[in-house]
Design a protein around this motif. Structure first.
Motif, PDB file in Angstrom:
ATOM      1  N   VAL A  98      27.145  48.398  29.103  1.00  0.00           N
ATOM      2  CA  VAL A  98      28.331  47.533  28.965  1.00  0.00           C
ATOM      3  C   VAL A  98      28.417  46.981  27.543  1.00  0.00           C
ATOM      4  O   VAL A  98      29.495  46.921  26.951  1.00  0.00           O
ATOM      5  N   GLU A  99      27.267  46.607  26.998  1.00  0.00           N
ATOM      6  CA  GLU A  99      27.220  46.080  25.618  1.00  0.00           C
ATOM      7  C   GLU A  99      27.786  47.106  24.634  1.00  0.00           C
ATOM      8  O   GLU A  99      28.584  46.781  23.753  1.00  0.00           O
ATOM      9  N   ASP A 100      27.383  48.368  24.809  1.00  0.00           N
ATOM     10  CA  ASP A 100      27.892  49.435  23.929  1.00  0.00           C
ATOM     11  C   ASP A 100      29.393  49.624  24.105  1.00  0.00           C
ATOM     12  O   ASP A 100      30.116  49.841  23.144  1.00  0.00           O
ATOM     13  N   ALA A 101      29.837  49.559  25.359  1.00  0.00           N
ATOM     14  CA  ALA A 101      31.265  49.745  25.622  1.00  0.00           C
ATOM     15  C   ALA A 101      32.072  48.616  24.989  1.00  0.00           C
ATOM     16  O   ALA A 101      33.195  48.823  24.517  1.00  0.00           O
ATOM     17  N   ARG A 102      31.495  47.416  24.972  1.00  0.00           N
ATOM     18  CA  ARG A 102      32.213  46.265  24.392  1.00  0.00           C
ATOM     19  C   ARG A 102      32.473  46.461  22.901  1.00  0.00           C
ATOM     20  O   ARG A 102      33.418  45.890  22.349  1.00  0.00           O
ATOM     21  N   THR A 103      31.634  47.264  22.230  1.00  0.00           N
ATOM     22  CA  THR A 103      31.891  47.516  20.802  1.00  0.00           C
ATOM     23  C   THR A 103      33.089  48.450  20.621  1.00  0.00           C
ATOM     24  O   THR A 103      33.674  48.513  19.547  1.00  0.00           O
ATOM     25  N   LEU A 104      33.459  49.169  21.684  1.00  0.00           N
ATOM     26  CA  LEU A 104      34.570  50.128  21.593  1.00  0.00           C
ATOM     27  C   LEU A 104      35.868  49.571  22.159  1.00  0.00           C
ATOM     28  O   LEU A 104      36.944  50.118  21.923  1.00  0.00           O
ATOM     29  N   LEU A 105      35.767  48.508  22.982  1.00  0.00           N
ATOM     30  CA  LEU A 105      36.953  47.989  23.689  1.00  0.00           C
ATOM     31  C   LEU A 105      37.198  46.530  23.342  1.00  0.00           C
ATOM     32  O   LEU A 105      36.264  45.782  23.076  1.00  0.00           O
ATOM     33  N   ASN A 106      38.457  46.138  23.387  1.00  0.00           N
ATOM     34  CA  ASN A 106      38.798  44.721  23.237  1.00  0.00           C
ATOM     35  C   ASN A 106      38.741  44.043  24.595  1.00  0.00           C
ATOM     36  O   ASN A 106      38.835  44.689  25.625  1.00  0.00           O
ATOM     37  N   GLU A 107      38.669  42.697  24.576  1.00  0.00           N
ATOM     38  CA  GLU A 107      38.849  41.947  25.825  1.00  0.00           C
ATOM     39  C   GLU A 107      40.339  41.957  26.157  1.00  0.00           C
ATOM     40  O   GLU A 107      41.150  41.985  25.247  1.00  0.00           O
ATOM     41  N   PRO A 108      40.781  41.910  27.407  1.00  0.00           N
ATOM     42  CA  PRO A 108      39.957  41.897  28.617  1.00  0.00           C
ATOM     43  C   PRO A 108      39.630  43.303  29.133  1.00  0.00           C
ATOM     44  O   PRO A 108      39.127  43.438  30.229  1.00  0.00           O
ATOM     45  N   LEU A 109      39.919  44.348  28.324  1.00  0.00           N
ATOM     46  CA  LEU A 109      39.627  45.714  28.800  1.00  0.00           C
ATOM     47  C   LEU A 109      38.131  45.905  29.017  1.00  0.00           C
ATOM     48  O   LEU A 109      37.722  46.641  29.916  1.00  0.00           O
ATOM     49  N   SER A 110      37.312  45.227  28.188  1.00  0.00           N
ATOM     50  CA  SER A 110      35.867  45.414  28.365  1.00  0.00           C
ATOM     51  C   SER A 110      35.396  44.773  29.678  1.00  0.00           C
ATOM     52  O   SER A 110      34.469  45.267  30.311  1.00  0.00           O
ATOM     53  N   SER A 111      36.056  43.677  30.107  1.00  0.00           N
ATOM     54  CA  SER A 111      35.701  43.073  31.405  1.00  0.00           C
ATOM     55  C   SER A 111      36.059  44.017  32.545  1.00  0.00           C
ATOM     56  O   SER A 111      35.310  44.163  33.511  1.00  0.00           O
ATOM     57  N   ILE A 112      37.240  44.637  32.413  1.00  0.00           N
ATOM     58  CA  ILE A 112      37.663  45.602  33.438  1.00  0.00           C
ATOM     59  C   ILE A 112      36.704  46.791  33.462  1.00  0.00           C
ATOM     60  O   ILE A 112      36.344  47.302  34.522  1.00  0.00           O
ATOM     61  N   LEU A1056      40.362  38.984  40.528  1.00  0.00           N
ATOM     62  CA  LEU A1056      41.240  39.079  39.351  1.00  0.00           C
ATOM     63  C   LEU A1056      41.057  37.865  38.454  1.00  0.00           C
ATOM     64  O   LEU A1056      40.966  37.979  37.235  1.00  0.00           O
ATOM     65  N   TRP A1057      41.045  36.688  39.073  1.00  0.00           N
ATOM     66  CA  TRP A1057      40.898  35.460  38.280  1.00  0.00           C
ATOM     67  C   TRP A1057      39.549  35.441  37.566  1.00  0.00           C
ATOM     68  O   TRP A1057      39.448  35.071  36.396  1.00  0.00           O
ATOM     69  N   LYS A1058      38.524  35.898  38.265  1.00  0.00           N
ATOM     70  CA  LYS A1058      37.178  35.899  37.680  1.00  0.00           C
ATOM     71  C   LYS A1058      37.090  36.886  36.505  1.00  0.00           C
ATOM     72  O   LYS A1058      36.468  36.604  35.491  1.00  0.00           O
ATOM     73  N   GLN A1059      37.745  38.055  36.659  1.00  0.00           N
ATOM     74  CA  GLN A1059      37.598  39.103  35.645  1.00  0.00           C
ATOM     75  C   GLN A1059      38.504  38.890  34.430  1.00  0.00           C
ATOM     76  O   GLN A1059      38.067  39.069  33.303  1.00  0.00           O
ATOM     77  N   ILE A1060      39.779  38.548  34.672  1.00  0.00           N
ATOM     78  CA  ILE A1060      40.715  38.582  33.533  1.00  0.00           C
ATOM     79  C   ILE A1060      41.569  37.320  33.381  1.00  0.00           C
ATOM     80  O   ILE A1060      42.413  37.264  32.486  1.00  0.00           O
ATOM     81  N   GLN A1061      41.384  36.334  34.258  1.00  0.00           N
ATOM     82  CA  GLN A1061      42.169  35.092  34.199  1.00  0.00           C
ATOM     83  C   GLN A1061      43.667  35.328  33.967  1.00  0.00           C
ATOM     84  O   GLN A1061      44.228  34.906  32.953  1.00  0.00           O
ATOM     85  N   PRO A1062      44.340  36.009  34.882  1.00  0.00           N
ATOM     86  CA  PRO A1062      45.793  36.148  34.711  1.00  0.00           C
ATOM     87  C   PRO A1062      46.472  34.829  35.034  1.00  0.00           C
ATOM     88  O   PRO A1062      45.862  33.939  35.637  1.00  0.00           O
ATOM     89  N   SER A1063      47.733  34.663  34.628  1.00  0.00           N
ATOM     90  CA  SER A1063      48.438  33.476  35.121  1.00  0.00           C
ATOM     91  C   SER A1063      48.956  33.820  36.522  1.00  0.00           C
ATOM     92  O   SER A1063      49.366  34.956  36.775  1.00  0.00           O
ATOM     93  N   MET A1064      48.889  32.848  37.419  1.00  0.00           N
ATOM     94  CA  MET A1064      49.255  33.105  38.824  1.00  0.00           C
ATOM     95  C   MET A1064      50.136  31.973  39.348  1.00  0.00           C
ATOM     96  O   MET A1064      49.946  30.813  38.986  1.00  0.00           O
ATOM     97  N   ARG A1065      51.054  32.333  40.204  1.00  0.00           N
ATOM     98  CA  ARG A1065      51.870  31.343  40.937  1.00  0.00           C
ATOM     99  C   ARG A1065      51.923  31.831  42.374  1.00  0.00           C
ATOM    100  O   ARG A1065      52.616  32.787  42.695  1.00  0.00           O
ATOM    101  N   ILE A1066      51.131  31.190  43.226  1.00  0.00           N
ATOM    102  CA  ILE A1066      50.981  31.664  44.606  1.00  0.00           C
ATOM    103  C   ILE A1066      51.574  30.618  45.540  1.00  0.00           C
ATOM    104  O   ILE A1066      51.032  29.510  45.674  1.00  0.00           O
ATOM    105  N   VAL A1067      52.683  30.950  46.151  1.00  0.00           N
ATOM    106  CA  VAL A1067      53.357  30.041  47.080  1.00  0.00           C
ATOM    107  C   VAL A1067      52.789  30.296  48.481  1.00  0.00           C
ATOM    108  O   VAL A1067      52.815  31.444  48.963  1.00  0.00           O
TER     109      VAL A1067
END
Length: 1610
Positions: A98-112, A1056-1067
């Motif tokens: 994962v560490e090596d992959a992080r050098t090739l990818l930006n966040e949040p793609l490296s989290s995914i 999803l929230w844990k991995q990439i913190q999207p904005s959410m509106r859940i009614v």
């Protein structure tokens, strides 16, 4: 008691008090403490059937999915053997990767990336490579290794096939299509000998879309496929050699990552992580449902042994339990660990409830919403509540309710139905029914990749978010042609002509209801029917007559015509747009001229009559002749038409018209206009308000009826009023000035590519690209970019190039053109020179005013020259250069530069500079060498021979792509304020580049088009709002937290929230007034984490579902909720998963179950053009070597079909026999390389001459059976259920008609089908099997539905089959997504008894008897099997009615059922016969599914699904009523008829509700003996009990040899 829950401090204080109370009470001193600590847990895991795959290789696959070049970067990172040497554990290796992959990818793609790696989502791709690796070796025999290749990729253990032995003792090899090369010396020899070998080399290995081809490969070089794993000893040397050879253009190098079995030891420190352990999967849910025990259906057999599995994982103490967070309490009081944990167990187990009082239920939904929104972590709280609902419900029901939450929920429910759940990702609605973790991560990954691309273009996040969430313009089905011009001749005008004066003019009358087919007579030009035709053609004559007929019938349409000359248009096509001088008379032009004269001099009506008279003058023929009309016939018609009203003699007029050439130009311009529109390709057509249709009468009326609703809608909304010009409105809003169905049509194949990766790679073709633009527009940003891939050595290519230059000369301010010119090897010097001049001119002078004129004239000169032999090519070249000098002088381009270029020109140098270009065109864009194509903002349009692509087509392509895909993007880009970009860099070219790249990236994005207006819902008090301004992902959702959907969505949103913190509106949208508990289950969603990798050694454990402290005295049923494409079965489960009673576990603390992903699903819809789906069509699937491995047939319902597959490369084709005889379908390659299976859309068509033949009919069925019995093309046809991944049949497939067997059984095989779930019913099933076998001397084959059988039963049944001499087969079918799903396990089992009878069995099976598991057979089933069903597909026994005590329960004797049955009997479903041949022939399965779909949506219908459905449908699917004695059951029949009973069923008794086992022992005397025999046999096989078996009554083989044969066969 306090009026409301206190603050957190109050809760903490309460905790302290409670803990102290419990401690003082002596909880820890033994008694109660020991009792509470004996709480029981449940654990479940799911593993893949295939062998483990290395994590390192999975990582490279995931990076390749991101960008192809990242795959090679990662390979270079890890090719050294000592890479990762510091890691001694699996967890360290995973983190290093994962560490090596992080050098090739930006966040949040490296989290995914990290999450996808722990999810093991790339494992199936490696299994696919493994299959290809085995096939690569299997085609070669290797000496000294006779058993090197075993089985097939679908065998359970593939690894035996690709082991070091099979590949000559090595773990890497290179496949060149001939002999595999196993070491670098062989490879070096092969590379050096390439020149000699290519001549006689056999077929090259095939490359696929998913292959990793080394960048910048020479596409004409021989292919070399390297099978090996990065990190093994042999990898680096071969890889470096191949990479170097690829750079030199010697080979096209593709790498398929494979780590053969036995090579793990040779790999680097982290190279084999994951390869040894089973692949444990996640991304599924497990439920423990509280079971209704109204009828006590539990086995009383004790469980004798447990299964040693690894310890269950520790519990998550950070989750709130009834207001306490135990991790914090333990931090403060670690010395009280045992007591605090005991208190937690007590809280968890004390309040399990499956019932509440009605008043407690009333506000439960609102109370749940309040608990969630007021929690510190609302998503976690929602998951905690709906996954442990029975434990939490009582505390929820006691909460004091905040009215503002309740009021807001009720207000929202005026706009969205209560309990409805919806979810949208960046505005696009997701189908929640089909949603699973893998699909969601794919969607999120796609959006994040796009956002990452936009960030690399320096677009601010706000603009990226706008683009990602903007709704793309709807792709309209109505494609209108703007035909407005003076060349349209209208016959009538509804608004002005006197004949329509009496019609009403009120346009609102359009909205009034009328009888079907009745026309609306309104005095307004609403429908403009303009016909385009050649007046000299047969269809032209037919059209005119039809128009006049409709006109005379007062049809409320405004009729018009546009005429053209086919001859003239052909001439224009051939001579590039110039008109002929005067080459003889053109009849069509003559007719048009005369028409114009009559229209101008007399009247339009007379002119139309003249056109009609031309046909009549041809000897009065009734039919429309295709023969050419001659000039004298036209002139005769002209004279006849004018005689009565002529001012001077018509003959004089004719002479005058010929002499003066009056109207000739106008007639020719009309043809030019039609040519420009492109409508001449259709010969005759109708434009209804601009929409293109055929020109006959039916098409006209249909076109009017289709257009009517569109006009009504506009009138309704007030957009069309009495003064509106309807035609003007429609055509000015959306229309095009060109018709080309290959660009616009529904059937147009639209291929899109993203240009982003190519643009950003080093040494990109875009780096030095100069664009041609229309004069005077060079400084404007262009939203549309046409890239032209042109083979200059082809005529099609030069013609396309010329048209592109004409298009720019005509002027466009929205588009630019980039030229990608290439030539074939060995083409003539003039072509090479032309390419050189074009390239140099554009790169140096593309901005010059007259550069287009220069290129246009140069092409004119080039096209006019004859193709020359190479001997005179030198003269040709000199002539061409002279032309260039003079053109350059005329267009103000520097002549000296051209002279200098000419001196330095070398014909050999031109092709050498094309490597970069050919990699882009043929490697990245995937074009075929020699093709010509236009790539417009990512849409690839390939030219076809014989279909000219004109300047107007460029205009059409520009307009379409701008309107549909680019306009909204360009408007956003134009408003962007770029931060951190030098203002000098903000050129029009940059804006144009961004528009091209963004719209090409967006074009390949797959997303649903449906949207919902979430913003109208109130979200102040009852919604979860998580804002993250920096996220490019926005989730909108409406969720009922107390629903099965809520159970599934809560963990997905948490992850999803844990991995990439999207904005959410859940009614939150709970059902407002509940009458029953909404959830009666515990639920766990299984998610992976880094903790799945061991931190002590190299092993990988994998995630599990863990239920802590489950209720002891409640009966639970375990169900597994897997993604739609998964077929899963339990493989380890000692306990009955249908009836889990944890108090019976004894000393075992955790009940454990292991499931296995048995297969993935390949599904599809098969259509036949313009016809119903071809029901009964047979497909087979396999590899090239073994084309038939599985098979299925097509349903009439949506043309649906399904097959079980494992990851690999497969070929789908029609089955030999009737399907292949009648239909055409080339073999389709299908790559299964993900855990999401595959959905296919297939269109077949009948062969010529076979259009009227039926696929299914009785005679064919009969012949088919004969063919099967005679060992036809494959006696395994449509054995659809036989497992692809492992065999499930008890013996080799035999034909049904067996006359003599060694075990003494004779006659035709009796086929019996049954289904059982849970240990008790499996116990009954064994008894039923014994009772059948003891009463017949005929061979018997049993068919069991595999889905619900326990591992023990599957272990025992092969031995039982061998011991008692019967055959069996396990069958399965996955519930189709489009068919209404059942929720309860029991109802699903019932549905399997009836809904899939036509597709679950092999087609070769003619008849089958269903026998309930709890039935005892007392007669020879052969008698029933042979019974004549009188042509009915089904045979059931009617319910008997001689037990009068049960009259009150006979619901079919009253109400709805009495009316519906109309005197027919209501039948019982415990025993029935299916004539499968008749069933399929009459499409009974399709009919039953249609009835089921209609009825099942009402929860109150089909309460006994398997019984009610066939009884309800018996008017359509007739039932043969069996004699009463074939089924006796005590509940309904009474004891008087028991003696005659041929089978006894242990029906549930609704009056006494007697437990099954008790009833069995009391009702059936022989049951106890049969049960004892079956149980002893089972104990003997499972090793529980080795008591001797009583002698069996079943006929046995007479000698040992026979017995041995049966065993061998099994």
């Amino acid at each position: 008691m306090a009026p409301a829950r206190g603050a957190r401090s109050g809760v903490s204080a309460a905790a302290a008090v409670l803990v102290s109370v419990l401690l003082v009470g002596g909880l820890s001193s033994g008694g109660a403490g020991a009792e509470i600590r004996s709480q029981k847990n449940v654990q479940a895991a799911l593993r893949a059937k295939w062998a483990g795959t290395p994590l390192l290789l999975e990582a490279s696959e995931l990076l390749s999915k991101e960008r192809k070049d990242l795959f090679w970067d990662f390979i270079n990172h890890w090719k050294e053997l000592d890479k990762g040497f510091e890691c001694l554990t699996a967890k360290c290796c995973a983190q290093k990767i994962v560490e090596d992959a992080r050098t090739l990818l930006n966040e949040p793609l490296s989290s995914i990336f990290e999450f996808s790696l722990t999810l093991r989502s790339a494992s199936p791709r490696l299994v696919l490579y493994r299959q290809l690796a085995e096939e690569s070796l299997s085609s070669v025999s290797i000496k000294d290794s006779p058993e090197q290749i075993s089985g097939h990729a679908t065998e359970e253990n593939f690894d035996g096939a690709v082991g070091p032995n099979s590949s000559g003792g090595t773990c890497c090899w290179v496949d060149t299509g001939n002999v595999p090369l196993f070491n670098s010396a062989d490879l070096r020899d092969w590379l050096e000998g390439l020149g000699k070998l290519t001549v006689d080399s056999t077929e090259q290995p095939e490359l696929f879309d998913f292959d990793h081809v080394y960048p910048r490969a020479n596409i004409t070089a021989p292919v070399a496929i390297f099978y090996g794993a990065v990190g093994t000893k042999c990898f680096k040397e071969l890889h470096v050699q191949l990479a170097e050879a690829s750079k030199q253009g010697k080979v096209r190098y593709a790498l398929r990552p494979v780590l053969p079995s036995g090579c793990q030891a040779t790999s680097s420190f982290c190279g084999s992580i994951g390869a040894v352990d089973a692949v444990t999967l996640s991304g599924y849910g497990v439920e423990l449902a509280l079971k209704n025990m109204e009828y006590k259906a539990m086995d009383d057999t004790a469980i004798k042994k447990g299964v040693p599995l690894e310890d269950p994982k520790t519990e998550d103490l950070s989750q709130e339990v009834r207001g306490f967070i135990f991790s914090k309490i333990l931090e403060r009081k670690p010395e009280l660990n045992a007591e605090i944990m005991a208190f937690r167990d007590y809280l968890l187990s004390s309040a399990v409830s499956d019932t509440l009082e009605v008043w407690e239920l009333k506000d439960l939904g609102h109370q749940t919403a309040q608990r969630i929104v007021q929690a510190s972590d609302p998503l976690q709280s929602m998951q905690e509540i709906n996954q442990n609902f029975p434990s939490i419900v009582s505390s929820l029901s006691r909460m004091k309710l905040d009215d503002s939450i309740k009021d807001e929920i009720i207000a929202n429910q005026r706009m969205v139905p209560p309990g409805k759940s919806l979810m949208a990702l960046n505005g696009a609605l997701i189908n929640i029914e089909d949603l699973d973790l893998y699909l969601l991560m794919d969607m999120v990954h796609r959006e994040l990749s796009l956002a990452d691309q936009f960030a690399r273009l320096k677009l601010p996040r706000s603009a990226a978010h706008k683009i990602l969430s903007a709704p793309p313009p709807a792709e309209s089905n109505s494609f209108r042609i703007d035909f407005r011009s003076s060349h349209v001749h209208y016959l009538n005008n509804l608004e002005e002509d006197g004949m329509y004066r009496r019609w009403r003019s009120n346009i609102q009358e359009l909205l009034m209801p009328v009888f079907p087919g009745q026309m609306r007579y309104i005095r307004k030009n609403l429908f403009h029917a303009v016909y385009v035709f050649d007046p000299a053609s047969a269809c032209g004559a037919e059209t005119i007559d039809m128009v006049l007929s409709l006109y005379q019938d007062n049809v409320p349409i405004r009729f018009g015509i546009i005429m053209y000359s086919s001859r003239l248009i052909n001439f224009i096509e051939e001579s590039d747009g110039t008109l002929p001088v005067n080459d003889g008379e053109d009849t069509s032009i003559l007719i048009t001229k005369l028409f114009l004269y009559i229209k101008e001099t007399y009247s339009t009506q007379l002119a139309f009559e003249f056109l009609s008279n031309i046909h009549k003058s041809r000897n009065g023929e009734d039919y429309y002749s295709e023969d050419l009309i001659e000039a004298h016939q036209v002139e005769g018609a002209f004279v006849d038409s004018l005689l009565s009203s002529a001012k001077s003699h018509p003959q004089d007029v004719l002479l005058k018209l010929q002499k003066d050439n009056v109207y000739k130009e106008e007639a020719e311009q009309s043809s030019r206009f039609v040519h420009k529109l492109g409508l001449y390709k259709l010969q005759c057509c109708l434009l209804m308000n601009g929409l293109v249709h055929e020109s006959n009468e039916d098409a006209t009326m249909n076109a009017m009826n289709d257009e009517l609703p569109r006009i009504q809608e506009q009138v309704y909304y007030g957009h069309i009023q009495s003064h509106t010009d309807v035609l003007e409105k429609f055509l000015s809003e959306s229309s095009y000035k060109r018709y080309n169905p290959s660009i616009t049509g529904k059937s147009a194949v639209k291929k899109f590519v993203s240009l982003f990766a190519s643009y950003h790679q080093e040494d990109s073709v875009f780096n030095d690209m100069k664009y041609l633009q229309s004069p005077g527009t060079a400084d404007d940003a262009k939203p549309v970019t046409h890239l032209l891939a042109i083979d200059l050595s082809s005529k099609v290519g030069t013609k396309l190039l010329h048209e592109a230059i004409r298009y720019l000369m005509d002027g466009t301010d929205r588009a630019r053109v980039g030229l990608l010119l290439y030539v074939r090897s060995g083409c003539s010097p003039p072509v090479l020179l032309l390419k050189d001049i074009f390239d140099r001119t554009i790169s140096s002078f593309s901005y010059k005013e007259k550069v287009l004129v220069f290129l246009h004239e140069l092409l004119n000169f080039f096209e006019a020259q004859p193709t020359t032999a190479s001997s005179v090519a030198g003269d040709w070249t000199r002539t061409m250069m002279e032309m260039v000098y003079s053109l350059a002088a005329e267009t103000a381009l520097p002549v000296d530069d051209y002279k200098a270029w000419f001196k330095s020109f070398s014909a050999d140098a031109v092709p050498k500079g094309m490597d970069k270009l050919s990699d882009f065109l043929f490697g990245q864009l995937g074009l075929v060498f020699g093709s010509n194509a236009v790539i417009t903002n990512g849409r690839v349009f390939v030219m076809n021979e014989g279909e000219p692509f004109l300047a107007n087509d460029f205009g059409l392509l520009e307009s379409m792509e701008y309107d549909l895909r680019t306009k909204y993007i360009f408007e956003i880009i134009e408003e962007v304020e770029f931060a951190g970009v030098d203002p000098d860099d903000l050129t029009s070219q940059l804006y144009s580049d961004i528009a091209m790249l963004v719209s090409s990236s967006m074009s390949v994005r797959e997303r649903p088009s449906e949207r919902a207006h979430f913003e109208i819902l109130h979200a102040e008090h009852s919604a979860i709002k998580l804002n993250n301004e920096n996220s490019s992902i926005h989730i909108d959702a409406v969720i009922d937290p107390l629903s099965p959907t809520g159970q599934k969505l809560a963990p997905l949103l948490c992850i999803l929230w844990k991995q990439i913190q999207p904005s959410m509106r859940i009614v939150l949208n709970p059902i407002s007034s509940l009458v029953d508990l909404p959830l009666k289950n515990f639920y766990r969603f299984v998610l992976p984490s880094m903790d799945d990798f061991s931190n002590t050694d190299y092993s990988v454990h994998g995630p599990k579902a863990f239920f802590a402290n489950m209720p002891l005295s409640k009966t639970l049923t375990m169900n597994i909720d897997v993604p739609e494409p998964w077929l899963v079965e339990p493989v380890v489960a000692i306990h009955d998963l249908d009836n889990i009673l944890l108090e019976n576990l004894g000393d075992v603390r955790t009940l454990q179950a292991v499931f296995e992903l048995e297969a993935l699903l390949l599904t599809g819809h098969c259509m036949e053009k313009d016809r119903d789906p071809p029901r009964g069509l047979q497909f087979i699937l396999g590899t090239k070597q073994r084309p038939h491995m599985v098979d299925t047939l097509v349903m009439a319902n949506l043309g649906y079909w399904q097959m079980k597959v494992s990851p690999g490369v497969w070929y789908l084709q029609l089955a030999p026999g009737r399907s292949a005889d009648l239909y055409e379908l080339p073999p389709k390659l299908i790559a299964i390389d993900s855990l999401r299976g595959k959905l296919m859309h297939i269109e077949v068509q009948k062969k010529k001459g076979k259009e009227r033949e039926e696929l299914l009919n009785a005679a064919d069925d009969y012949h088919f059976q004969e063919k099967m019995d005679n060992k036809g093309w494959n006696n395994n046809i449509l054995k659809w259920a036989s497992s692809l991944i492992s065999g499930d049949t008890s013996s080799k497939n035999k034909a049904d008609k067996i006359t003599d067997r060694k075990d003494g059984r004779q006659g035709e095989t009796i086929n019996i089908f049954s289904v059982a779930s849970g240990h008790l019913y499996e116990r009954f099933l064994k008894i039923m099997i014994l009772s059948v076998l003891k009463k017949t001397q005929r061979p018997v084959k049993f068919w069991f539905i595999k889905n619900y059988l326990s591992p023990q039963f599957k272990d025992v049944i092969p031995h039982m089959a061998q011991e008692y001499g019967f055959e069996y087969e396990l069958i399965t079918y996955k519930w189709p997504t489009w068919l209404h799903k059942q929720k309860e396990k029991q109802r699903i089992i019932w549905a399997y008894k009836i809904l899939f009878l036509d597709v679950i069995f092999p087609l070769s099976l003619r008849k089958v008897i269903f026998v309930d598991a709890d039935q005892i057979v007392r007669a020879d089933m052969g008698e029933l099997y042979d019974m004549n069903l009188k042509g009915r597909p089904l045979a059931y026994t009617p319910f008997c009615d001689n037990n009068k005590d049960m009259d009150g329960y006979r619901f079919w004797k009253q109400g709805f059922w009495k009316d519906h049955l109309r005197g027919r009997p209501y039948h019982i479903s415990a025993l029935y016969v299916v004539d499968l041949a008749k069933f399929r022939q009459t499409a009974a399965g399709d009919t039953l599914r249609v009835f089921y779909e209609q009825l099942s949506k009402d929860p109150n219908s089909l309460s006994n699904l398997d019984q009610d459905l066939p009884n309800y449908a018996q008017h359509t699917v007739p039932i043969f009523s069996l004699p009463q004695e074939w089924l006796w059951c005590e509940s309904w029949c009474g004891n008087a008829t028991k003696a005659r009973a041929k089978t006894i069923d242990l029906c549930n008794n609704p009056m006494t509700k007697e437990p099954k086992l008790q009833g069995a022992r009391r009702i059936v005397p022989e049951w106890v003996g049969l049960d004892s025999e079956a149980r002893q046999f089972t104990a003997q096989i499972l090793g529980d009990n080795l008591e001797p078996l009583p002698p069996s009554e079943t006929p046995k083989p007479s000698d040992k040899d026979t017995d041995q044969n049966v065993k061998d066969e099994l």
